[in-house]
Design a protein around this motif. Sequence first.
Motif, PDB file in Angstrom:
ATOM      1  N   GLU A  66       0.839  -1.210   0.000  1.00  0.00           N
ATOM      2  CA  GLU A  66       0.000   0.000   0.000  1.00  0.00           C
ATOM      3  C   GLU A  66       0.872   1.259   0.000  1.00  0.00           C
ATOM      4  O   GLU A  66       0.604   2.216  -0.729  1.00  0.00           O
ATOM      5  CB  GLU A  66      -0.929  -0.017   1.223  1.00  0.00           C
ATOM      6  CG  GLU A  66      -2.089  -0.984   1.045  1.00  0.00           C
ATOM      7  CD  GLU A  66      -2.838  -1.294   2.331  1.00  0.00           C
ATOM      8  OE1 GLU A  66      -3.987  -1.742   2.238  1.00  0.00           O
ATOM      9  OE2 GLU A  66      -2.264  -1.124   3.440  1.00  0.00           O
ATOM     10  N   TYR A  67       1.917   1.266   0.820  1.00  0.00           N
ATOM     11  CA  TYR A  67       2.813   2.435   0.821  1.00  0.00           C
ATOM     12  C   TYR A  67       3.361   2.685  -0.584  1.00  0.00           C
ATOM     13  O   TYR A  67       3.419   3.813  -1.066  1.00  0.00           O
ATOM     14  CB  TYR A  67       3.990   2.232   1.781  1.00  0.00           C
ATOM     15  CG  TYR A  67       3.668   2.447   3.259  1.00  0.00           C
ATOM     16  CD1 TYR A  67       3.051   3.619   3.698  1.00  0.00           C
ATOM     17  CD2 TYR A  67       4.038   1.503   4.213  1.00  0.00           C
ATOM     18  CE1 TYR A  67       2.783   3.816   5.061  1.00  0.00           C
ATOM     19  CE2 TYR A  67       3.766   1.700   5.572  1.00  0.00           C
ATOM     20  CZ  TYR A  67       3.145   2.849   5.981  1.00  0.00           C
ATOM     21  OH  TYR A  67       2.880   3.054   7.314  1.00  0.00           O
ATOM     22  N   ARG A  68       3.751   1.587  -1.247  1.00  0.00           N
ATOM     23  CA  ARG A  68       4.310   1.710  -2.596  1.00  0.00           C
ATOM     24  C   ARG A  68       3.255   2.274  -3.560  1.00  0.00           C
ATOM     25  O   ARG A  68       3.524   3.162  -4.352  1.00  0.00           O
ATOM     26  CB  ARG A  68       4.756   0.325  -3.070  1.00  0.00           C
ATOM     27  CG  ARG A  68       6.139   0.330  -3.658  1.00  0.00           C
ATOM     28  CD  ARG A  68       6.556  -1.058  -4.097  1.00  0.00           C
ATOM     29  NE  ARG A  68       7.444  -1.684  -3.140  1.00  0.00           N
ATOM     30  CZ  ARG A  68       7.236  -2.847  -2.528  1.00  0.00           C
ATOM     31  NH1 ARG A  68       6.149  -3.546  -2.769  1.00  0.00           N
ATOM     32  NH2 ARG A  68       8.120  -3.317  -1.685  1.00  0.00           N
ATOM     33  N   ALA A  69       2.046   1.728  -3.467  1.00  0.00           N
ATOM     34  CA  ALA A  69       0.963   2.181  -4.360  1.00  0.00           C
ATOM     35  C   ALA A  69       0.629   3.650  -4.102  1.00  0.00           C
ATOM     36  O   ALA A  69       0.454   4.430  -5.035  1.00  0.00           O
ATOM     37  CB  ALA A  69      -0.275   1.305  -4.143  1.00  0.00           C
ATOM     38  N   PHE A  70       0.566   4.033  -2.822  1.00  0.00           N
ATOM     39  CA  PHE A  70       0.214   5.422  -2.494  1.00  0.00           C
ATOM     40  C   PHE A  70       1.278   6.387  -3.009  1.00  0.00           C
ATOM     41  O   PHE A  70       0.975   7.492  -3.440  1.00  0.00           O
ATOM     42  CB  PHE A  70       0.023   5.588  -0.981  1.00  0.00           C
ATOM     43  CG  PHE A  70      -1.194   4.874  -0.419  1.00  0.00           C
ATOM     44  CD1 PHE A  70      -2.202   4.413  -1.258  1.00  0.00           C
ATOM     45  CD2 PHE A  70      -1.321   4.669   0.954  1.00  0.00           C
ATOM     46  CE1 PHE A  70      -3.320   3.755  -0.747  1.00  0.00           C
ATOM     47  CE2 PHE A  70      -2.442   4.018   1.476  1.00  0.00           C
ATOM     48  CZ  PHE A  70      -3.432   3.557   0.622  1.00  0.00           C
ATOM     49  N   ALA A  71       2.538   5.949  -2.953  1.00  0.00           N
ATOM     50  CA  ALA A  71       3.618   6.807  -3.473  1.00  0.00           C
ATOM     51  C   ALA A  71       3.412   7.036  -4.967  1.00  0.00           C
ATOM     52  O   ALA A  71       3.513   8.161  -5.460  1.00  0.00           O
ATOM     53  CB  ALA A  71       4.973   6.145  -3.221  1.00  0.00           C
ATOM     54  N   ARG A  72       3.057   5.990  -5.683  1.00  0.00           N
ATOM     55  CA  ARG A  72       2.829   6.129  -7.132  1.00  0.00           C
ATOM     56  C   ARG A  72       1.630   7.020  -7.425  1.00  0.00           C
ATOM     57  O   ARG A  72       1.570   7.668  -8.458  1.00  0.00           O
ATOM     58  CB  ARG A  72       2.589   4.763  -7.765  1.00  0.00           C
ATOM     59  CG  ARG A  72       3.827   3.914  -7.753  1.00  0.00           C
ATOM     60  CD  ARG A  72       3.865   2.951  -8.927  1.00  0.00           C
ATOM     61  NE  ARG A  72       5.071   2.144  -8.834  1.00  0.00           N
ATOM     62  CZ  ARG A  72       5.077   0.832  -8.698  1.00  0.00           C
ATOM     63  NH1 ARG A  72       3.935   0.173  -8.704  1.00  0.00           N
ATOM     64  NH2 ARG A  72       6.202   0.187  -8.607  1.00  0.00           N
ATOM     65  N   MET A  73       0.668   7.013  -6.518  1.00  0.00           N
ATOM     66  CA  MET A  73      -0.526   7.851  -6.731  1.00  0.00           C
ATOM     67  C   MET A  73      -0.245   9.324  -6.476  1.00  0.00           C
ATOM     68  O   MET A  73      -1.095  10.168  -6.750  1.00  0.00           O
ATOM     69  CB  MET A  73      -1.641   7.390  -5.775  1.00  0.00           C
ATOM     70  CG  MET A  73      -2.306   6.111  -6.200  1.00  0.00           C
ATOM     71  SD  MET A  73      -3.236   5.373  -4.840  1.00  0.00           S
ATOM     72  CE  MET A  73      -4.359   6.679  -4.442  1.00  0.00           C
ATOM     73  N   GLY A  74       0.899   9.620  -5.895  1.00  0.00           N
ATOM     74  CA  GLY A  74       1.236  11.031  -5.673  1.00  0.00           C
ATOM     75  C   GLY A  74       1.103  11.481  -4.232  1.00  0.00           C
ATOM     76  O   GLY A  74       1.167  12.674  -3.941  1.00  0.00           O
ATOM     77  N   ALA A  75       0.911  10.531  -3.297  1.00  0.00           N
ATOM     78  CA  ALA A  75       0.807  10.930  -1.890  1.00  0.00           C
ATOM     79  C   ALA A  75       2.196  11.186  -1.304  1.00  0.00           C
ATOM     80  O   ALA A  75       3.149  10.463  -1.625  1.00  0.00           O
ATOM     81  CB  ALA A  75       0.122   9.822  -1.095  1.00  0.00           C
ATOM     82  N   ASP A  76       2.301  12.190  -0.470  1.00  0.00           N
ATOM     83  CA  ASP A  76       3.548  12.446   0.267  1.00  0.00           C
ATOM     84  C   ASP A  76       3.470  11.908   1.686  1.00  0.00           C
ATOM     85  O   ASP A  76       4.496  11.696   2.334  1.00  0.00           O
ATOM     86  CB  ASP A  76       3.827  13.955   0.322  1.00  0.00           C
ATOM     87  CG  ASP A  76       4.127  14.512  -1.047  1.00  0.00           C
ATOM     88  OD1 ASP A  76       5.098  14.055  -1.672  1.00  0.00           O
ATOM     89  OD2 ASP A  76       3.366  15.395  -1.513  1.00  0.00           O
ATOM     90  N   MET A  77       2.234  11.800   2.204  1.00  0.00           N
ATOM     91  CA  MET A  77       2.064  11.242   3.556  1.00  0.00           C
ATOM     92  C   MET A  77       0.677  10.619   3.650  1.00  0.00           C
ATOM     93  O   MET A  77      -0.199  10.929   2.841  1.00  0.00           O
ATOM     94  CB  MET A  77       2.278  12.308   4.642  1.00  0.00           C
ATOM     95  CG  MET A  77       1.444  13.541   4.544  1.00  0.00           C
ATOM     96  SD  MET A  77       2.420  14.883   3.851  1.00  0.00           S
ATOM     97  CE  MET A  77       1.207  16.194   3.802  1.00  0.00           C
TER      98      MET A  77
END
Length: 278
Positions: free
Chosen positions: A201-212
Motif C-alpha cells: 500500500e505504501y508503494r501504491a500510495f507513493a505512485r498515486m502522488g501521496a507524500d504522507m
Amino acid sequence: MTAERDAADWIRSHAPGFTPRVGIILGSGLGAAAQSIAQVSSFRYQDIPGFPRSYVSGHAGQLILGHLQSAPVIAMQGRAHLYEGWSVEQATLPVRTMIELGISLLIVSNASGGINLRFRSGQTVLIDHHLNWMNGIRSPRNPALVAVEARSVMGVPVRTSCIYDPLWLGRAEKAAIELGFSLSRGTYLATLGPNYETRAEYRAFARMGADMVGMSTVPETIVASQHGIPTLAFSVITNVARPDAPTRTDHHEVLEWSQIAQSQLVPLIERLMVQYFS
Ligand code: HPA
C-alpha cells in the motif's frame, strides 16, 4: 434545530459572551499545544450534546475556549475518527459547531506516515492537497457533503479552492522562516484505518502522488470548505515508510514524534495569531 446549533447553543450558554475567531483541531499526540491557550472554559466532549468521543490514546477529548496570544480560539484536544465507528456526519459535528460559533479560519493538525522519502520523522508538513481514500463511506444523510466532494472529483472548482487556502499556506511558510525553520508542502492521503499500511500500500500510495498518509482531517477540511471557511492543515510525520527497508510502526512511536513536533508547531500557530488576529 440542527445538531450543530444544539451543540453551539450549549457551548454559548456555558461560555457566555465568548466568540471564537479561529478553530483548532489538535490531533494524535499534539494535544499539549492546548497548554499555550489562556483558558476561558473547557468542556469534556461527552458533556456537549452530540459530540463524538475519541477512545484513542493521545486524544484527551476536551474542547477548550480561550485566547492564544490575543486571538479568541476554540480548540479540540483530540478528535473522533471514522475508524472508531463514527459516521462522517458525527465525526464532523465539532467542525460544524465551530463554524456555527463564528470561526473564520480552521487550523487542523494530524500525525501521518511519511511516504515522500525526503521527509523525516518529527518534521511538520503543510498539506496543500489531499487524496480522499475514505471515499466509500460518505454519510448518505448529508447529501451536501456528497455533492461538494463529487464536484471536486470531477475537477469543477466549487468552493474547493478554499481547502488548503493558498493565502494561509504562504502565511504559514513565511512565519516558519521568521522562526528559523522551513516547512515543506505535501499531498495527504486519508485512509479509513485503523491499520497502518502494508508495504504494497505504501508503494501504491507513493505512485498515486501521496507524500504522507493518515486517518483523519479530510472530512473536516471538506466540511470547512463547504462553508467557505479556509483551512490551514499541518501534518506531523511520525514515521517514514520505506517499503524496501520495512520497519514496524506503532502508536507509541507516533505519539513520541508528534510531541517533539509540538515545539515548532505551537510557536508557529502563536505567531500567526499575533500577525493576523490582533
Ligand atoms: N499510516 C497511517 N496513519 C498514520 C501513520 C501511517 O504510517 N503514521 C501516523 N499516522
